[in-house]
Design a protein around this motif. Structure first.
Motif, PDB file in Angstrom:
ATOM      1  N   VAL A   1     -19.025 -25.574  -6.073  1.00  0.00           N
ATOM      2  CA  VAL A   1     -18.265 -24.357  -5.800  1.00  0.00           C
ATOM      3  C   VAL A   1     -19.097 -23.085  -5.982  1.00  0.00           C
ATOM      4  O   VAL A   1     -18.758 -22.048  -5.425  1.00  0.00           O
ATOM      5  CB  VAL A   1     -16.980 -24.279  -6.656  1.00  0.00           C
ATOM      6  CG1 VAL A   1     -15.956 -25.286  -6.166  1.00  0.00           C
ATOM      7  CG2 VAL A   1     -17.281 -24.460  -8.133  1.00  0.00           C
ATOM      8  N   ASP A   2     -20.187 -23.155  -6.729  1.00  0.00           N
ATOM      9  CA  ASP A   2     -21.043 -21.967  -6.877  1.00  0.00           C
ATOM     10  C   ASP A   2     -22.087 -21.879  -5.762  1.00  0.00           C
ATOM     11  O   ASP A   2     -22.941 -20.999  -5.778  1.00  0.00           O
ATOM     12  CB  ASP A   2     -21.718 -21.938  -8.250  1.00  0.00           C
ATOM     13  CG  ASP A   2     -22.730 -23.046  -8.445  1.00  0.00           C
ATOM     14  OD1 ASP A   2     -22.873 -23.924  -7.559  1.00  0.00           O
ATOM     15  OD2 ASP A   2     -23.394 -23.058  -9.500  1.00  0.00           O
ATOM     16  N   GLY A   3     -22.032 -22.798  -4.791  1.00  0.00           N
ATOM     17  CA  GLY A   3     -22.946 -22.776  -3.643  1.00  0.00           C
ATOM     18  C   GLY A   3     -24.205 -23.602  -3.822  1.00  0.00           C
ATOM     19  O   GLY A   3     -24.983 -23.745  -2.885  1.00  0.00           O
ATOM     20  N   THR A   4     -24.431 -24.141  -5.021  1.00  0.00           N
ATOM     21  CA  THR A   4     -25.645 -24.934  -5.235  1.00  0.00           C
ATOM     22  C   THR A   4     -25.483 -26.314  -4.610  1.00  0.00           C
ATOM     23  O   THR A   4     -24.379 -26.857  -4.525  1.00  0.00           O
ATOM     24  CB  THR A   4     -25.980 -25.088  -6.740  1.00  0.00           C
ATOM     25  OG1 THR A   4     -24.869 -25.692  -7.400  1.00  0.00           O
ATOM     26  CG2 THR A   4     -26.294 -23.751  -7.374  1.00  0.00           C
ATOM     27  N   GLU A   5     -26.615 -26.847  -4.169  1.00  0.00           N
ATOM     28  CA  GLU A   5     -26.597 -28.166  -3.558  1.00  0.00           C
ATOM     29  C   GLU A   5     -26.529 -29.241  -4.626  1.00  0.00           C
ATOM     30  O   GLU A   5     -26.960 -29.057  -5.757  1.00  0.00           O
ATOM     31  CB  GLU A   5     -27.823 -28.347  -2.661  1.00  0.00           C
ATOM     32  CG  GLU A   5     -27.741 -27.483  -1.426  1.00  0.00           C
ATOM     33  CD  GLU A   5     -28.752 -27.856  -0.364  1.00  0.00           C
ATOM     34  OE1 GLU A   5     -29.212 -29.010  -0.337  1.00  0.00           O
ATOM     35  OE2 GLU A   5     -29.074 -26.973   0.437  1.00  0.00           O
ATOM     36  N   LEU A   6     -26.006 -30.360  -4.226  1.00  0.00           N
ATOM     37  CA  LEU A   6     -25.828 -31.493  -5.109  1.00  0.00           C
ATOM     38  C   LEU A   6     -27.178 -32.094  -5.481  1.00  0.00           C
ATOM     39  O   LEU A   6     -27.973 -32.427  -4.622  1.00  0.00           O
ATOM     40  CB  LEU A   6     -24.967 -32.527  -4.371  1.00  0.00           C
ATOM     41  CG  LEU A   6     -24.487 -33.730  -5.117  1.00  0.00           C
ATOM     42  CD1 LEU A   6     -23.648 -33.321  -6.304  1.00  0.00           C
ATOM     43  CD2 LEU A   6     -23.674 -34.607  -4.179  1.00  0.00           C
ATOM     44  N   LYS A   7     -27.436 -32.217  -6.797  1.00  0.00           N
ATOM     45  CA  LYS A   7     -28.674 -32.848  -7.273  1.00  0.00           C
ATOM     46  C   LYS A   7     -28.333 -34.161  -7.957  1.00  0.00           C
ATOM     47  O   LYS A   7     -28.752 -35.216  -7.529  1.00  0.00           O
ATOM     48  CB  LYS A   7     -29.424 -31.910  -8.203  1.00  0.00           C
ATOM     49  CG  LYS A   7     -30.008 -30.708  -7.480  1.00  0.00           C
ATOM     50  CD  LYS A   7     -30.880 -29.856  -8.378  1.00  0.00           C
ATOM     51  CE  LYS A   7     -31.493 -28.748  -7.581  1.00  0.00           C
ATOM     52  NZ  LYS A   7     -31.028 -27.445  -7.896  1.00  0.00           N
TER      53      LYS A   7
ATOM     54  N   SER B   1     -25.603 -32.957 -15.214  1.00  0.00           N
ATOM     55  CA  SER B   1     -26.395 -33.889 -16.026  1.00  0.00           C
ATOM     56  C   SER B   1     -25.599 -35.162 -16.298  1.00  0.00           C
ATOM     57  O   SER B   1     -24.364 -35.183 -16.176  1.00  0.00           O
ATOM     58  CB  SER B   1     -26.787 -33.249 -17.357  1.00  0.00           C
ATOM     59  OG  SER B   1     -25.637 -33.076 -18.164  1.00  0.00           O
ATOM     60  N   LYS B   2     -26.300 -36.199 -16.680  1.00  0.00           N
ATOM     61  CA  LYS B   2     -25.671 -37.463 -17.064  1.00  0.00           C
ATOM     62  C   LYS B   2     -24.743 -37.233 -18.254  1.00  0.00           C
ATOM     63  O   LYS B   2     -23.642 -37.789 -18.318  1.00  0.00           O
ATOM     64  CB  LYS B   2     -26.732 -38.501 -17.408  1.00  0.00           C
ATOM     65  CG  LYS B   2     -26.171 -39.836 -17.857  1.00  0.00           C
ATOM     66  CD  LYS B   2     -27.275 -40.777 -18.331  1.00  0.00           C
ATOM     67  CE  LYS B   2     -26.740 -42.107 -18.801  1.00  0.00           C
ATOM     68  NZ  LYS B   2     -25.736 -42.048 -19.852  1.00  0.00           N
ATOM     69  N   GLU B   3     -25.153 -36.391 -19.200  1.00  0.00           N
ATOM     70  CA  GLU B   3     -24.344 -36.112 -20.388  1.00  0.00           C
ATOM     71  C   GLU B   3     -23.012 -35.457 -19.999  1.00  0.00           C
ATOM     72  O   GLU B   3     -21.960 -35.807 -20.544  1.00  0.00           O
ATOM     73  CB  GLU B   3     -25.107 -35.214 -21.368  1.00  0.00           C
ATOM     74  CG  GLU B   3     -26.318 -35.866 -22.004  1.00  0.00           C
ATOM     75  CD  GLU B   3     -27.538 -35.964 -21.074  1.00  0.00           C
ATOM     76  OE1 GLU B   3     -28.361 -36.861 -21.297  1.00  0.00           O
ATOM     77  OE2 GLU B   3     -27.641 -35.163 -20.115  1.00  0.00           O
TER      78      GLU B   3
END
Length: 194
Positions: free
Chosen positions: A138-144, A108-110
């Motif tokens: 590192v947890d495998g999630t894609e960059l949002k 998040s931005k925060e």
């Protein structure tokens, strides 16, 4: 009267089955007793939700105190540790993992604004080691959420820049790709719910 070998085996199997059944029953009773003593119950035997919430809040406060005393910083349901030394991306990650955390995952931005306040070039939990150009946490999630500095990521002059860092800029967009062997500070993150 002598029992045959098959009759003895059958009796042994029954004895084992009955013993396992009794052990399971005792374990279940012990679990119920522990839960009741930990959380408390109302007169009708149902859990007292107020008592459960009080116990959980106390445990959460104890956990916060534990991490804060060790130099972690608390923000938005997570603890963060900012290193005082510099290591490679993998060594930094290994240090986080040894402490039951991992490199920071910015969602998040925060959280980006929070991490920027430390004003150090720091490793974050971002890499494209698996597939060049596909950045993942590192947890495998894609960059949002993306906070790349203009022109980044770029694998500068064909170098192997597969690890993400947060540079010391005042601007919100301050991520850079860098060779993973470079020595940097790092930020570990541990979610409170873990």
């Amino acid at each position: 009267m002598a029992l045959s070998a098959s009759s003895r085996k059958e009796r042994l199997y029954r004895l084992v089955a009955v013993s396992v059944g009794l052990l399971c029953s005792l374990q279940a009773a012990a679990n119920i007793g522990l839960r009741l003593s930990l959380y408390g119950c109302t007169a009708n035997g149902k859990p007292d939700l107020e008592e459960i919430m009080k116990n959980l809040t106390e445990k959460e406060e104890d956990l916060k105190d534990h991490y804060l005393k060790q130099g972690w910083v608390y923000f938005n349901q997570s603890f963060y540790y900012i290193s005082s030394s510099q290591m490679s991306w993998q060594d930094s990650r290994d240090d986080c993992l040894q402490n039951g955390s991992d490199l920071i995952i910015i969602t998040s931005k925060e959280e980006q604004d929070f991490a920027r306040q430390f004003k150090k070039r720091s490793w974050i939990g971002l890499t494209d080691r698996e597939t060049e150009g596909t950045w993942k946490w590192v947890d495998g999630t894609e960059l949002k959420e993306r906070y790349w500095t203009t022109g980044e990521p770029n694998s500068y002059l064909g170098s192997n820049e597969d690890c993400g860092e947060m540079k010391f800029y005042e601007e919100q967009h301050n991520w850079n790709d860098l060779e993973c062997s470079y020595k940097n500070f790092w930020i570990c993150e541990k979610a409170l719910a873990q």
